[in-house]
Design a protein around this motif. Structure first.
Motif, short mmCIF file in Angstrom:
data_model
loop_
_atom_site.label_atom_id
_atom_site.label_comp_id
_atom_site.label_asym_id
_atom_site.label_seq_id
_atom_site.Cartn_x
_atom_site.Cartn_y
_atom_site.Cartn_z
N ALA A 410 0.81 -1.22 0.00
CA ALA A 410 0.00 0.00 0.00
C ALA A 410 0.85 1.27 0.00
O ALA A 410 0.31 2.37 -0.04
CB ALA A 410 -0.93 0.00 1.21
N GLY A 411 2.17 1.12 0.08
CA GLY A 411 3.05 2.29 0.02
C GLY A 411 3.40 2.89 1.36
O GLY A 411 3.94 4.00 1.41
N ILE A 412 3.16 2.19 2.45
CA ILE A 412 3.54 2.69 3.78
C ILE A 412 5.02 2.38 4.01
O ILE A 412 5.49 1.28 3.73
CB ILE A 412 2.66 2.04 4.87
N ARG A 413 5.74 3.38 4.55
CA ARG A 413 7.18 3.24 4.74
C ARG A 413 7.55 3.48 6.20
O ARG A 413 6.77 4.03 6.99
CB ARG A 413 7.92 4.24 3.84
N ARG A 414 8.78 3.10 6.54
CA ARG A 414 9.27 3.30 7.90
C ARG A 414 9.21 4.77 8.28
O ARG A 414 9.48 5.65 7.45
CB ARG A 414 10.69 2.77 8.04
N GLY A 415 8.81 5.06 9.52
CA GLY A 415 8.70 6.43 10.00
C GLY A 415 7.38 7.10 9.69
O GLY A 415 7.10 8.19 10.23
N ASP A 416 6.53 6.49 8.84
CA ASP A 416 5.22 7.07 8.58
C ASP A 416 4.37 7.05 9.85
O ASP A 416 4.54 6.19 10.72
CB ASP A 416 4.49 6.30 7.47
#
Length: 468
Positions: A410-416
């Motif tokens: 879904a495009g979620i990345r670390r630190g979001d």
């Protein structure tokens, strides 16, 4: 013979239209304690010293004296209400041969006897108004007080508390587990007529150890040995099986229809007192409750109720006004600063929703194990800003975002930072976890995600955890 003139009735309410007639002077009360002030055996607090610390025994989730719930500091910690044996205070150890019941004696107890004696003294002081009059033939005449008009025992509307209790009680059971760590007791309900029983995992977890025995006590007083079909600490649900057919199962209602303010009834065996019924309302919904140890933690999207729930209610039903099960009573709140790992009702009880219990029980019966939905991210427990932050660093072998997992796709990345799920704000990791665990693998959720100063809505299809 003629009866003496009767004085005015001292129990009649005074009229506010005309002055009340003068009453004869009453004798002065004798010096010393009142005959009504006899000490009650139940007047002493059962929660120990003035610090307010509950006086219950070992924690069902950890070492004795440790708090079983890991709750954020911003809200009172919750604790499981299962009851382990061994009260250091005035209550006896919970065992069916010596249950924690008030002592039953033949005849009248001291408190009642004192009360009746005092009533007799009042009758004498009022000139025999309550005493019957003797006729010339020795027969007792009617004192003139109206007789009570009964409606008949058990004549209650089906939707009344008594009517619902009469329907539900025969399908509620008590559970006892005897193992190396001692005896624990809890409650349960008949799930299927062919002998399946639903309860909490923390009630029977010690029954999974070698040499432990689990038994089910039915409302009719009969008892059957039980085996564990399956259990899951992630949802704090377990299913037992007894070799008996023809049982009457309870109806699992739709917990999605429950609203705050709905009347509810909790039924179980608090403190070993089988067949106890308490009432209240649904006081909150979607209350995040986390229970257990670091290794085995249950995340519950709970129904909160003010119905009295105490140790031993665990696994028993929370039913609506139609007698349908809407929750499985599982935990109670512990006041901030309480030193013990167990306590009594303070009007904050928590129940697993019936929809969640149904899905999990079906899995346990079919496969012996249960799975739960995941999005594949590691949350930063130390983050204190708005929303919930995805970790920035790997923890052990676990990366912040699972490669090719639901969040990664879904495009979620670390630190979001995740600020809401399906439009509902989240401020703590447990809130997000329980909201996801309340779903089913394959469901689609919408997360509000912030990257830097930009926010966006992200659709995530939930994956399924690997069966254990």
């Amino acid at each position: 013979m003629t009866s003496p003139e009767q004085p005015a009735n001292p129990f009649a309410p005074p009229s506010f239209a005309t002055p009340a007639p003068a009453q004869p002077a009453r004798p002065a009360a004798p010096a010393g304690p009142s005959p009504y002030a006899a000490p009650s055996p139940y007047a002493a607090p059962v929660y120990g010293p003035a610090t307010g610390a509950p006086a219950f025994g070992a924690s069902p989730y950890g070492a004795p004296g440790t708090a079983p719930f890991r709750a954020p500091s911003s809200r009172p910690p919750q604790q499981p209400d299962a009851w382990r044996g061994g009260f250091p205070g005035p209550l006896p150890e919970p065992h069916r041969d010596a249950p924690a019941r008030p002592e039953r004696r033949r005849g009248l107890s001291f408190g009642w006897a004192a009360g009746l004696a005092a009533l007799a003294l009042v009758a004498g002081a009022t000139g025999g108004i309550l005493a019957p009059r003797l006729l010339d033939d020795g027969q007792v005449a009617d004192a003139g007080l109206p007789a009570a008009v009964g409606t008949g025992a058990g004549d209650r509307a089906p939707e009344s508390v008594a009517g619902v209790a009469a329907t539900v009680l025969p399908s509620v059971v008590s559970i006892e587990v005897v193992g190396a760590e001692g005896t624990s007791t809890g409650s349960g309900l008949v799930l299927r007529q062919d002998g399946y029983i639903l309860t909490n995992n923390h009630v029977v977890e010690s029954g999974a150890t070698a040499g432990a025995t689990t038994s089910v006590l039915f409302a009719d007083g009969s008892e059957e040995p039980a085996s564990i079909v399956g259990r899951t600490p992630e949802y704090d649900i377990a299913v037992l099986k007894v070799e008996r057919s023809g049982l009457v199962p309870l109806v699992l209602g739709d917990s999605d229809d429950v609203l705050v303010g709905d009347p509810v009834i909790a039924i179980g065996a608090p403190l070993g007192l089988e067949g106890t019924v308490t009432t209240g309302i649904v006081s909150a919904l979607n209350r995040p409750v986390s229970a257990g140890s670091e290794q085995e933690t249950a995340f519950i999207n709970a129904i909160q109720t003010d119905a009295a729930i105490n140790p031993g209610n665990s696994g028993g039903p929370l039913v609506n006004a139609a007698g349908e099960v809407v929750g499985i009573n599982s935990a109670i709140a512990q006041p901030p600063g309480a030193l013990s790992s167990a306590g009594g009702s303070i009007g904050l009880g928590f129940a697993i929703t019936s929809n969640q219990a149904r899905r999990t029980a079906e899995q346990l019966i079919e496969t012996g194990a249960a799975t739960y939905p995941i999005i594949g991210v590691l949350l930063d427990q130390a983050y204190t800003g708005e929303g919930v932050q995805v970790a920035t660093e790997q923890r052990g072998d676990t990366p912040p975002v699972t490669p090719r997992g639901p969040a990664d796709r879904a495009g979620i990345r670390r630190g979001d930072v995740i600020v809401a799920i399906d439009g509902r704000p989240v401020t703590e990791p447990d809130e997000l976890i329980v909201a996801i665990r309340a779903k089913t693998p394959g469901d689609t959720i919408v997360l509000r995600v912030r990257t830097g100063s930009e926010e966006r809505d992200v659709r995530v299809v939930l994956d399924e955890s690997a069966p254990e």
